[in-house]
Design a protein around this motif. Structure first.
Motif, short mmCIF file in Angstrom:
data_model
loop_
_atom_site.label_atom_id
_atom_site.label_comp_id
_atom_site.label_asym_id
_atom_site.label_seq_id
_atom_site.Cartn_x
_atom_site.Cartn_y
_atom_site.Cartn_z
N ALA A 127 -6.02 -5.70 1.73
CA ALA A 127 -6.05 -5.41 0.29
C ALA A 127 -6.86 -4.15 0.02
N TRP A 128 -8.02 -4.02 0.66
CA TRP A 128 -8.86 -2.84 0.45
C TRP A 128 -8.11 -1.58 0.86
N LEU A 129 -7.44 -1.61 2.02
CA LEU A 129 -6.66 -0.46 2.47
C LEU A 129 -5.53 -0.16 1.50
N GLY A 130 -4.88 -1.22 1.02
CA GLY A 130 -3.76 -1.03 0.11
C GLY A 130 -4.17 -0.40 -1.21
N LEU A 131 -5.32 -0.81 -1.73
CA LEU A 131 -5.80 -0.23 -2.98
C LEU A 131 -6.21 1.22 -2.79
N LEU A 132 -6.87 1.53 -1.66
CA LEU A 132 -7.29 2.91 -1.40
C LEU A 132 -6.10 3.84 -1.26
N HIS A 133 -5.05 3.36 -0.62
CA HIS A 133 -3.90 4.22 -0.31
C HIS A 133 -2.75 4.06 -1.30
N GLY A 134 -2.95 3.23 -2.33
CA GLY A 134 -1.94 3.12 -3.36
C GLY A 134 -0.71 2.34 -2.96
N TRP A 135 -0.84 1.42 -2.02
CA TRP A 135 0.31 0.63 -1.60
C TRP A 135 0.72 -0.38 -2.67
#
Length: 242
Positions: A141-149
């Motif tokens: 989730a953290w990666l997705g929010l940072l990268h706009g997924w």
């Protein structure tokens, strides 16, 4: 709800700390494990993954091994986490299902304080009225929010929040994040499981840390607030510097 309290002295600074935990409504037992050391400036929290025997074994093993091995320099803290990884995997071999947990710790010495982070339990600092999240969640989730997924609050983000990219017991033995933080008079540090950060909003956390009479009062107020949704075990450690 009970709390424990200690006081430490580090490099001329007085640190008053308190800790507590609640079960909430979702689980019949508490799979969070905390340690507030009575003799040295060390505080640790682990959050087991799921509600099976592996969750309970992982949290207890991780905290016990880390506390027994941790010293107050980055090399020994990393070595302690490496031993935690081995011990948690070994504890899980005879158990069904996943054996894993988060591990977040505070350890202070003459050169300042270290935060150790593995998973999605968190460390915050309230300084000059600003509440800052000092750690990073090791989740998809953290990666997705940072990268706009995907968007925050979306169904995709909710599912991804349960997918940890680093944790104690992971087969690839991921290393922890280590963060060195200076201790300033007036600081308040909060170390907590996601049962706090997911259930108590940012503004409420900032307000409760700022207005509570002391660490024990802050812990009690934060945990009481977590019981309004009550969807998860919740654990909090509050440290005030003077």
């Amino acid at each position: 709800m009970g709390t424990s309290s200690v006081e430490w002295t580090v490099a001329g600074r007085r640190l008053a700390a308190a800790a507590g935990t609640v079960v909430g409504e979702r689980y019949d037992a508490n799979y969070d494990v905390l340690h507030l050391d009575p003799d040295r400036p060390l505080a640790v929290v682990a959050d087991g993954m799921g509600d099976g025997p592996g969750s309970r074994a992982a949290g207890r093993t991780a905290v016990d091994v880390f506390v027994s091995r941790a010293q107050f320099d980055p090399g020994s803290l990393r070595a302690a986490v490496a031993e935690v990884q081995t011990a948690v995997r070994e504890a899980g071999r005879p158990l069904p299902g996943l054996t894993g947990c988060t591990l977040t710790a505070f350890a202070a010495g003459p050169d300042g304080a270290w935060l150790v982070q593995l998973g999605d339990s968190r460390a915050y600092r309230l300084r000059d009225g600003l509440l800052e999240l000092l750690t990073v969640d090791h989740t998809v989730a953290w990666l997705g929010l940072l990268h706009g997924w995907f968007a925050a609050g979306s169904a995709e983000a909710s599912v991804a929040s349960r997918r940890l990219t680093r944790y104690a017991g992971h087969p690839d033995e991921p290393e922890p994040d280590l963060l060195n933080v200076a201790l300033r008079s007036g600081d308040a540090l909060l170390i907590c499981t996601d049962g706090v950060s997911d259930q108590v909003g940012y503004d409420r956390l900032a307000s409760l840390l700022a207005t509570a009479a002391g660490p024990a009062a802050a812990v009690e107020a934060i945990l009481e607030e977590s019981l309004t949704p009550g969807d998860d075990n919740a654990t909090a450690i509050v440290i005030r510097v003077s």
